[in-house]
Design a protein around this motif. Structure first.
Motif, PDB file in Angstrom:
ATOM      1  N   SER A  12      68.748  39.837 -17.728  1.00 43.39           N
ATOM      2  CA  SER A  12      70.201  39.736 -17.836  1.00 43.39           C
ATOM      3  C   SER A  12      70.618  38.282 -18.027  1.00 43.39           C
ATOM      4  CB  SER A  12      70.892  40.325 -16.610  1.00 43.39           C
ATOM      5  OG  SER A  12      70.645  39.532 -15.472  1.00 43.39           O
ATOM      6  N   VAL A  13      71.717  38.106 -18.747  1.00 46.02           N
ATOM      7  CA  VAL A  13      72.175  36.758 -19.085  1.00 46.02           C
ATOM      8  C   VAL A  13      72.489  35.947 -17.826  1.00 46.02           C
ATOM      9  CG1 VAL A  13      74.613  37.355 -19.417  1.00 46.02           C
ATOM     10  CG2 VAL A  13      73.632  35.440 -20.666  1.00 46.02           C
ATOM     11  N   GLY A  14      73.049  36.571 -16.808  1.00 43.69           N
ATOM     12  CA  GLY A  14      73.380  35.851 -15.574  1.00 43.69           C
ATOM     13  C   GLY A  14      72.156  35.310 -14.871  1.00 43.69           C
ATOM     14  N   VAL A  15      71.139  36.135 -14.744  1.00 42.31           N
ATOM     15  CA  VAL A  15      69.902  35.705 -14.079  1.00 42.31           C
ATOM     16  C   VAL A  15      69.181  34.663 -14.924  1.00 42.31           C
ATOM     17  CG1 VAL A  15      67.620  36.464 -13.300  1.00 42.31           C
ATOM     18  CG2 VAL A  15      69.639  37.843 -12.769  1.00 42.31           C
ATOM     19  N   ALA A  16      69.065  34.924 -16.229  1.00 38.59           N
ATOM     20  CA  ALA A  16      68.364  33.974 -17.098  1.00 38.59           C
ATOM     21  C   ALA A  16      69.051  32.613 -17.078  1.00 38.59           C
ATOM     22  CB  ALA A  16      68.302  34.518 -18.530  1.00 38.59           C
ATOM     23  N   TYR A  17      70.374  32.607 -17.152  1.00 38.44           N
ATOM     24  CA  TYR A  17      71.096  31.339 -17.182  1.00 38.44           C
ATOM     25  C   TYR A  17      71.016  30.620 -15.841  1.00 38.44           C
ATOM     26  CZ  TYR A  17      74.407  27.793 -18.484  1.00 38.44           C
ATOM     27  OH  TYR A  17      74.981  26.582 -18.753  1.00 38.44           O
ATOM     28  N   ALA A  18      71.046  31.372 -14.755  1.00 39.36           N
ATOM     29  CA  ALA A  18      70.922  30.742 -13.438  1.00 39.36           C
ATOM     30  C   ALA A  18      69.555  30.080 -13.272  1.00 39.36           C
ATOM     31  CB  ALA A  18      71.150  31.780 -12.339  1.00 39.36           C
ATOM     32  N   VAL A  19      68.516  30.768 -13.685  1.00 38.46           N
ATOM     33  CA  VAL A  19      67.171  30.190 -13.594  1.00 38.46           C
ATOM     34  C   VAL A  19      67.069  28.984 -14.514  1.00 38.46           C
ATOM     35  CG1 VAL A  19      64.719  30.608 -14.027  1.00 38.46           C
ATOM     36  CG2 VAL A  19      66.109  32.365 -12.903  1.00 38.46           C
ATOM     37  N   GLY A  58      71.395  19.199  -2.603  1.00 39.78           N
ATOM     38  CA  GLY A  58      72.044  20.027  -3.613  1.00 39.78           C
ATOM     39  C   GLY A  58      71.037  20.736  -4.499  1.00 39.78           C
ATOM     40  N   MET A  59      70.020  20.005  -4.927  1.00 34.94           N
ATOM     41  CA  MET A  59      68.983  20.632  -5.742  1.00 34.94           C
ATOM     42  C   MET A  59      68.222  21.687  -4.955  1.00 34.94           C
ATOM     43  SD  MET A  59      67.504  17.696  -8.238  1.00 34.94           S
ATOM     44  CE  MET A  59      67.488  16.345  -7.072  1.00 34.94           C
ATOM     45  N   GLY A  60      68.017  21.423  -3.686  1.00 34.54           N
ATOM     46  CA  GLY A  60      67.365  22.425  -2.839  1.00 34.54           C
ATOM     47  C   GLY A  60      68.183  23.704  -2.760  1.00 34.54           C
ATOM     48  N   PHE A  61      69.499  23.568  -2.626  1.00 32.33           N
ATOM     49  CA  PHE A  61      70.372  24.748  -2.605  1.00 32.33           C
ATOM     50  C   PHE A  61      70.313  25.502  -3.937  1.00 32.33           C
ATOM     51  CE2 PHE A  61      72.844  22.482   0.827  1.00 32.33           C
ATOM     52  CZ  PHE A  61      72.500  23.379   1.834  1.00 32.33           C
ATOM     53  N   ILE A  62      70.260  24.764  -5.028  1.00 40.68           N
ATOM     54  CA  ILE A  62      70.172  25.404  -6.346  1.00 40.68           C
ATOM     55  C   ILE A  62      68.875  26.201  -6.458  1.00 40.68           C
ATOM     56  CG2 ILE A  62      69.883  24.966  -8.825  1.00 40.68           C
ATOM     57  CD1 ILE A  62      71.840  22.561  -8.400  1.00 40.68           C
ATOM     58  N   VAL A  63      67.774  25.590  -6.083  1.00 44.52           N
ATOM     59  CA  VAL A  63      66.478  26.272  -6.142  1.00 44.52           C
ATOM     60  C   VAL A  63      66.500  27.511  -5.245  1.00 44.52           C
ATOM     61  CG1 VAL A  63      64.020  26.061  -5.576  1.00 44.52           C
ATOM     62  CG2 VAL A  63      65.183  24.229  -6.819  1.00 44.52           C
ATOM     63  N   PHE A  64      67.054  27.374  -4.046  1.00 44.92           N
ATOM     64  CA  PHE A  64      67.160  28.511  -3.131  1.00 44.92           C
ATOM     65  C   PHE A  64      68.011  29.618  -3.743  1.00 44.92           C
ATOM     66  CE2 PHE A  64      69.170  30.624   0.595  1.00 44.92           C
ATOM     67  CZ  PHE A  64      68.017  31.184   1.125  1.00 44.92           C
ATOM     68  N   GLY A  65      69.104  29.251  -4.383  1.00 45.99           N
ATOM     69  CA  GLY A  65      69.967  30.236  -5.035  1.00 45.99           C
ATOM     70  C   GLY A  65      69.254  30.967  -6.156  1.00 45.99           C
ATOM     71  N   VAL A  66      68.470  30.240  -6.938  1.00 46.23           N
ATOM     72  CA  VAL A  66      67.711  30.870  -8.023  1.00 46.23           C
ATOM     73  C   VAL A  66      66.690  31.845  -7.448  1.00 46.23           C
ATOM     74  CG1 VAL A  66      66.024  30.419  -9.856  1.00 46.23           C
ATOM     75  CG2 VAL A  66      68.096  29.036  -9.692  1.00 46.23           C
ATOM     76  N   ILE A  67      66.042  31.458  -6.369  1.00 40.58           N
ATOM     77  CA  ILE A  67      65.080  32.355  -5.720  1.00 40.58           C
ATOM     78  C   ILE A  67      65.783  33.626  -5.241  1.00 40.58           C
ATOM     79  CG2 ILE A  67      63.587  32.630  -3.695  1.00 40.58           C
ATOM     80  CD1 ILE A  67      62.877  29.607  -4.072  1.00 40.58           C
ATOM     81  N   LEU A  68      66.941  33.461  -4.609  1.00 41.68           N
ATOM     82  CA  LEU A  68      67.697  34.635  -4.155  1.00 41.68           C
ATOM     83  C   LEU A  68      68.085  35.545  -5.315  1.00 41.68           C
ATOM     84  CD1 LEU A  68      70.076  33.229  -1.384  1.00 41.68           C
ATOM     85  CD2 LEU A  68      68.080  34.706  -1.093  1.00 41.68           C
ATOM     86  N   LEU A  69      68.535  34.948  -6.411  1.00 45.86           N
ATOM     87  CA  LEU A  69      68.881  35.744  -7.594  1.00 45.86           C
ATOM     88  C   LEU A  69      67.694  36.558  -8.079  1.00 45.86           C
ATOM     89  CD1 LEU A  69      71.076  33.413  -9.787  1.00 45.86           C
ATOM     90  CD2 LEU A  69      71.681  35.690  -8.990  1.00 45.86           C
ATOM     91  N   ASN A  70      66.539  35.954  -8.104  1.00 48.91           N
ATOM     92  CA  ASN A  70      65.353  36.662  -8.578  1.00 48.91           C
ATOM     93  C   ASN A  70      64.909  37.747  -7.603  1.00 48.91           C
ATOM     94  OD1 ASN A  70      64.564  35.541 -11.167  1.00 48.91           O
ATOM     95  ND2 ASN A  70      64.484  33.620 -10.049  1.00 48.91           N
ATOM     96  N   ILE A  71      65.084  37.510  -6.338  1.00 43.12           N
ATOM     97  CA  ILE A  71      64.688  38.514  -5.348  1.00 43.12           C
ATOM     98  C   ILE A  71      65.602  39.739  -5.411  1.00 43.12           C
ATOM     99  CG2 ILE A  71      64.600  39.010  -2.865  1.00 43.12           C
ATOM    100  CD1 ILE A  71      63.575  36.120  -2.481  1.00 43.12           C
ATOM    101  N   PHE A  72      66.901  39.507  -5.510  1.00 41.62           N
ATOM    102  CA  PHE A  72      67.863  40.597  -5.397  1.00 41.62           C
ATOM    103  C   PHE A  72      68.359  41.160  -6.733  1.00 41.62           C
ATOM    104  CE2 PHE A  72      68.238  38.411  -1.306  1.00 41.62           C
ATOM    105  CZ  PHE A  72      67.904  39.490  -0.473  1.00 41.62           C
ATOM    106  N   SER A  73      67.994  40.534  -7.835  1.00 41.79           N
ATOM    107  CA  SER A  73      68.469  40.997  -9.139  1.00 41.79           C
ATOM    108  C   SER A  73      67.617  42.145  -9.629  1.00 41.79           C
ATOM    109  CB  SER A  73      68.414  39.860 -10.157  1.00 41.79           C
ATOM    110  OG  SER A  73      68.704  40.360 -11.434  1.00 41.79           O
ATOM    111  N   LYS A  74      68.274  43.097 -10.248  1.00 41.87           N
ATOM    112  CA  LYS A  74      67.568  44.207 -10.895  1.00 41.87           C
ATOM    113  C   LYS A  74      67.046  43.769 -12.271  1.00 41.87           C
ATOM    114  CE  LYS A  74      68.826  47.345  -7.787  1.00 41.87           C
ATOM    115  NZ  LYS A  74      68.545  46.781  -6.494  1.00 41.87           N
ATOM    116  N   GLY A  75      67.647  42.681 -12.798  1.00 45.45           N
ATOM    117  CA  GLY A  75      67.218  42.147 -14.093  1.00 45.45           C
ATOM    118  C   GLY A  75      67.614  43.014 -15.273  1.00 45.45           C
ATOM    119  N   ALA A  76      68.490  43.983 -15.047  1.00 46.39           N
ATOM    120  CA  ALA A  76      68.897  44.890 -16.127  1.00 46.39           C
ATOM    121  C   ALA A  76      69.875  44.197 -17.068  1.00 46.39           C
ATOM    122  CB  ALA A  76      69.544  46.127 -15.530  1.00 46.39           C
ATOM    123  N   HIS A  77      69.995  44.763 -18.236  1.00 54.13           N
ATOM    124  CA  HIS A  77      70.959  44.248 -19.211  1.00 54.13           C
ATOM    125  C   HIS A  77      72.289  44.510 -18.664  1.00 54.13           C
ATOM    126  CE1 HIS A  77      67.366  44.108 -21.517  1.00 54.13           C
ATOM    127  NE2 HIS A  77      67.972  43.751 -22.630  1.00 54.13           N
TER     128      HIS A  77
END
Length: 108
Positions: free
Chosen positions: A54-61, A89-108
């Motif tokens: 999904s565009v949201g997950v891809a762009y966040a990563v 701040g960068m640590g929070f960003i990395v943590f946020g990306v990890i959370l997105l990947n854990i909880f995202s279904k990755g669907a279109h």
């Protein structure tokens, strides 16, 4: 393959962004070419990524990894200081990306 495409897109964008400083307003040929080719590759591979992620997950990563890597390159190559706030701040960003990947279904 979509995660490999995303990794290539991120690396290409980081190379292009890092070369911007050396391009000196596109007055230096080699860094300017790195910027142009890097961004072209980045957007091409991002477009391939978006077939499956999904565009949201891809762009966040993309943006999270890009921020961290460009900051690291700025620190190493250009001696740009990173204070506690920037690192946190960068640590929070990395943590946020990890959370997105854990909880995202990755669907279109």
């Amino acid at each position: 393959m979509p995660w490999l495409y995303l990794a290539i897109a991120i690396v290409s964008e980081v190379v292009a962004t890092s070369a911007l400083k050396s391009a000196e307003g596109f007055t230096r040929l080699v860094p300017s070419l790195l910027v142009i080719v890097g961004y072209a590759l980045a957007f091409y591979f991002l477009s391939l990524t978006l077939r499956d992620i999904s565009v949201g997950v891809a762009y966040a990563v993309w943006s999270g990894a890009g921020i961290a890597l460009v900051s690291l390159i700025g620190w190493v190559l250009y001696n740009q200081a990173l204070g506690a706030g920037e690192l946190a701040g960068m640590g929070f960003i990395v943590f946020g990306v990890i959370l997105l990947n854990i909880f995202s279904k990755g669907a279109h």
